[in-house]
Motif scaffolding. Structure first.
Motif, PDB file in Angstrom:
ATOM      1  N   TRP A  20      -5.461  -5.703   0.326  1.00 35.66           N
ATOM      2  CA  TRP A  20      -5.017  -6.305   1.239  1.00 35.66           C
ATOM      3  C   TRP A  20      -4.757  -6.860   2.771  1.00 35.66           C
ATOM      4  O   TRP A  20      -4.561  -7.596   3.103  1.00 35.66           O
ATOM      5  CB  TRP A  20      -3.642  -5.198   0.677  1.00 35.66           C
ATOM      6  CG  TRP A  20      -2.309  -5.755   0.561  1.00 35.66           C
ATOM      7  CD1 TRP A  20      -1.366  -6.055   1.537  1.00 35.66           C
ATOM      8  CD2 TRP A  20      -1.531  -6.657   0.107  1.00 35.66           C
ATOM      9  NE1 TRP A  20      -0.343  -5.807   1.539  1.00 35.66           N
ATOM     10  CE2 TRP A  20      -0.291  -7.390   0.697  1.00 35.66           C
ATOM     11  CE3 TRP A  20      -2.305  -8.038  -1.247  1.00 35.66           C
ATOM     12  CZ2 TRP A  20       0.597  -8.319   0.311  1.00 35.66           C
ATOM     13  CZ3 TRP A  20      -1.420  -8.980  -2.027  1.00 35.66           C
ATOM     14  CH2 TRP A  20      -0.258  -8.916  -0.976  1.00 35.66           C
ATOM     15  N   LEU A  44      -7.313   0.204  -1.470  1.00 31.78           N
ATOM     16  CA  LEU A  44      -5.767  -1.292  -1.220  1.00 31.78           C
ATOM     17  C   LEU A  44      -5.429  -1.978  -0.362  1.00 31.78           C
ATOM     18  O   LEU A  44      -5.035  -2.875  -0.049  1.00 31.78           O
ATOM     19  CB  LEU A  44      -5.056  -0.828  -2.364  1.00 31.78           C
ATOM     20  CG  LEU A  44      -3.819  -1.414  -2.140  1.00 31.78           C
ATOM     21  CD1 LEU A  44      -4.484  -2.958  -2.909  1.00 31.78           C
ATOM     22  CD2 LEU A  44      -2.534  -0.580  -2.780  1.00 31.78           C
ATOM     23  N   LYS A  88      -9.345   5.157  -3.261  1.00 35.67           N
ATOM     24  CA  LYS A  88      -7.854   4.477  -4.354  1.00 35.67           C
ATOM     25  C   LYS A  88      -7.175   3.461  -3.527  1.00 35.67           C
ATOM     26  O   LYS A  88      -7.752   2.699  -2.724  1.00 35.67           O
ATOM     27  CB  LYS A  88      -8.146   5.165  -5.642  1.00 35.67           C
ATOM     28  CG  LYS A  88      -8.307   5.252  -6.570  1.00 35.67           C
ATOM     29  CD  LYS A  88      -7.890   6.049  -7.837  1.00 35.67           C
ATOM     30  CE  LYS A  88      -7.349   5.546  -8.635  1.00 35.67           C
ATOM     31  NZ  LYS A  88      -6.494   6.195  -9.520  1.00 35.67           N
ATOM     32  N   PRO A  89      -6.800   4.640  -2.094  1.00 37.29           N
ATOM     33  CA  PRO A  89      -5.507   4.033  -1.776  1.00 37.29           C
ATOM     34  C   PRO A  89      -6.002   3.592  -0.279  1.00 37.29           C
ATOM     35  O   PRO A  89      -5.785   2.172   0.015  1.00 37.29           O
ATOM     36  CB  PRO A  89      -4.755   5.740  -1.247  1.00 37.29           C
ATOM     37  CG  PRO A  89      -5.452   6.354  -1.356  1.00 37.29           C
ATOM     38  CD  PRO A  89      -6.547   6.495  -2.464  1.00 37.29           C
ATOM     39  N   TYR A 141       1.796   1.650  -3.618  1.00 43.12           N
ATOM     40  CA  TYR A 141       0.640   2.562  -4.328  1.00 43.12           C
ATOM     41  C   TYR A 141       0.851   4.262  -4.227  1.00 43.12           C
ATOM     42  O   TYR A 141       0.409   4.393  -4.888  1.00 43.12           O
ATOM     43  CB  TYR A 141      -0.657   1.639  -4.129  1.00 43.12           C
ATOM     44  CG  TYR A 141      -1.513   1.786  -5.135  1.00 43.12           C
ATOM     45  CD1 TYR A 141      -1.648   1.675  -6.307  1.00 43.12           C
ATOM     46  CD2 TYR A 141      -2.830   2.294  -4.183  1.00 43.12           C
ATOM     47  CE1 TYR A 141      -2.188   2.258  -6.794  1.00 43.12           C
ATOM     48  CE2 TYR A 141      -4.146   2.820  -4.850  1.00 43.12           C
ATOM     49  CZ  TYR A 141      -3.459   2.734  -6.589  1.00 43.12           C
ATOM     50  OH  TYR A 141      -4.992   2.878  -6.904  1.00 43.12           O
ATOM     51  N   PRO A 187       1.217  -1.059   0.211  1.00 47.16           N
ATOM     52  CA  PRO A 187      -0.344  -0.235  -0.149  1.00 47.16           C
ATOM     53  C   PRO A 187       0.562   1.551   0.098  1.00 47.16           C
ATOM     54  O   PRO A 187       1.137   2.386  -0.760  1.00 47.16           O
ATOM     55  CB  PRO A 187      -1.043  -0.078   1.017  1.00 47.16           C
ATOM     56  CG  PRO A 187      -0.932  -1.330   1.721  1.00 47.16           C
ATOM     57  CD  PRO A 187       0.688  -2.074   1.347  1.00 47.16           C
TER      58      PRO A 187
END
Length: 212
Positions: free
Chosen positions: A106, A102, A98-99, A75, A72
């Motif tokens: 994850w 993720l 968006k992050p 990203y 992460p």
């Protein structure tokens, strides 16, 4: 600034100097008492205060944390490089989606993998609470901007008080709650209401760890 023109020159120099110092201090507080740093330190402190064999759990945490955090983080840095994020603190609410998405996906994958690989039972509630924390903040962020900094330090304070009493860990965390809140409001990253909401959410999530 007409307001400042009413002051003598020496006073104006002092006021501007102090203003700059306050801003630098607020930035340092935001960077040093950031959610990832506070989360990791809280997890380590919680393990040493509550787990019979803390070194075994920490050894799992030592290699589990890079697995959880590095993808992460990479990203987020990539999004900053592309100009989609202003900085690592993600000041714009919509740019957080968006992050955060993720991180939630994850984090769930890592939780499953660590359980499958036989991680110590004491580690699972910590990872599960972290996942719930990210999922809850992600859901709130869909509609409203909440202070992640205040949420994390408040969770650390609530966990510290209940798990260890008035120890150095819990007292430092408690003192940092208003300090971090001040820094986020001073830098105009959050309103007072967003900071207070973060404190209440963090306290609730921290208590979740203790009853899980």
């Amino acid at each position: 600034m007409p307001f400042f023109n009413a002051f003598p020159q020496k006073t104006k120099v002092w006021l501007f100097s102090w203003y700059g110092s306050e801003e630098i201090l607020a930035q340092w507080i935001s960077n040093l008492v950031s959610p990832p740093v506070v989360g990791i330190l809280t997890a380590i402190a919680f393990i040493f205060y509550t787990v019979p064999n803390p070194l075994q759990v920490c050894s799992w945490l030592a290699w589990g944390l890079p697995l959880i955090c590095l993808p992460p983080l990479a990203y987020v840095l990539w999004l900053i490089h592309r100009g989609e994020l202003a900085d690592i603190h993600m000041p714009d609410r919509r740019s957080r989606l968006k992050p955060l998405g993720l991180m939630v996906v994850w984090g769930g994958v890592c939780l499953f993998l660590l359980r499958y690989w036989g991680a110590p039972p004491a580690l699972i509630p910590i990872l599960l609470t972290t996942w719930v924390y990210m999922a809850a903040l992600s859901a709130i962020t869909l509609f409203w901007k909440i202070s992640f900094h205040s949420t994390t330090i408040s969770a650390a304070a609530s966990v510290g008080i209940v798990a260890s009493g008035l120890t150095g860990w819990s007292m430092v965390a408690m003192l940092l709650v208003p300090v971090v809140g001040w820094a986020r409001v001073y830098l105009h990253r959050h309103t007072l209401g967003q900071v207070i909401a973060g404190c209440l959410t963090g306290t609730s999530i921290g208590l979740l760890l203790l009853i899980s």
